[in-house]
Design a protein around this motif. Structure first.
Motif, PDB file in Angstrom:
ATOM      1  N   ILE A  42      34.701 -14.366  14.501  1.00 31.73           N
ATOM      2  CA  ILE A  42      33.531 -15.042  15.038  1.00 31.73           C
ATOM      3  C   ILE A  42      32.630 -15.363  13.861  1.00 31.73           C
ATOM      4  N   TYR A  44      29.299 -16.900  12.949  1.00 27.98           N
ATOM      5  CA  TYR A  44      27.996 -17.247  13.516  1.00 27.98           C
ATOM      6  C   TYR A  44      27.047 -17.745  12.432  1.00 27.98           C
ATOM      7  N   VAL A  67      30.162 -20.208  16.083  1.00 26.97           N
ATOM      8  CA  VAL A  67      29.007 -20.118  16.974  1.00 26.97           C
ATOM      9  C   VAL A  67      27.795 -20.655  16.230  1.00 26.97           C
ATOM     10  N   LEU A 127      24.748 -16.483  21.356  1.00 24.01           N
ATOM     11  CA  LEU A 127      25.707 -15.410  21.093  1.00 24.01           C
ATOM     12  C   LEU A 127      26.286 -14.810  22.373  1.00 24.01           C
ATOM     13  N   LYS A 130      29.896 -15.866  22.960  1.00 21.99           N
ATOM     14  CA  LYS A 130      30.963 -15.578  21.996  1.00 21.99           C
ATOM     15  C   LYS A 130      32.207 -15.003  22.659  1.00 21.99           C
ATOM     16  N   PRO A 133      33.408 -18.828  25.363  1.00 27.37           N
ATOM     17  CA  PRO A 133      32.804 -20.137  25.080  1.00 27.37           C
ATOM     18  C   PRO A 133      33.181 -21.188  26.117  1.00 27.37           C
TER      19      PRO A 133
END
Length: 177
Positions: A42, A44, A67, A127, A130, A133
């Motif tokens: 992930i 971000y 993200v 978030l 996550k 999605p």
């Protein structure tokens, strides 16, 4: 500004600008990918830029969820795109004033990764998406090109209220069609 894998040894990165492939953060990211070999990554915010840089150097290619990826904010030299053939997707909120939604449209256009947009979500509460999605709105590929023409861009800092409202309204029109 972090990568998450569920591993407590997951690297956390600084907020220094101008990171290139020889920077300590980049080397640590590549080492993490190669040694831990996460199945899913992930990436971000600033982690989107770092993931792009590291994945271009690493042999292991996990599935990546970008993200609200700040891949074009100048933290990583040259704003590299992730390598071709990457598995994953992108999710971004319409009320994000830190990273322009347009940049996720650009990333989706350049990589072919599916883009999911969460109406009303900002840079932090995105978030929540996550883990899933796909529960956000999938942006059809034909709309990606239209977004590249219409969505606002801001070079640095925070987007104005008008810019954030424009990106939110763009997606609201998409939802109502």
């Amino acid at each position: 500004n972090q990568w998450e894998t569920g591993d407590p040894g997951c690297p956390k990165f600084t907020d220094d600008g101008g990171i290139d492939s020889g920077h300590e953060d980049a080397l640590e990211a590549v080492e993490f990918i190669e040694n831990v070999k996460p199945q899913k990554l992930i990436a971000y915010s600033r982690g989107g830029a770092m993931a792009s840089l590291a994945l271009n150097q690493a042999n292991h290619k996990p599935e990546v969820l970008f993200v609200a990826p700040a891949w074009k904010r100048g933290w990583v030299s040259g704003n590299p795109l992730p390598p071709g053939g990457l598995n994953g997707s992108i999710v971004h909120g319409t009320r994000d004033n830190a990273v322009p939604l347009r940049q996720s449209f650009e990333l989706a256009d350049a990589t072919g990764l599916p883009l999911y947009v969460a109406p009303g979500k900002n840079h932090v509460n995105i978030l929540k998406y996550k883990e899933n999605p796909e529960s956000a709105v999938l942006v059809p590929s034909a709309v990606i090109r239209k977004g590249l023409e219409e969505l606002p861009e801001w070079e640095s800092g925070l987007g104005s209220d008008e810019q954030v409202e424009a990106q939110h309204q763009f997606i609201e029109k998409l939802k109502n069609k």
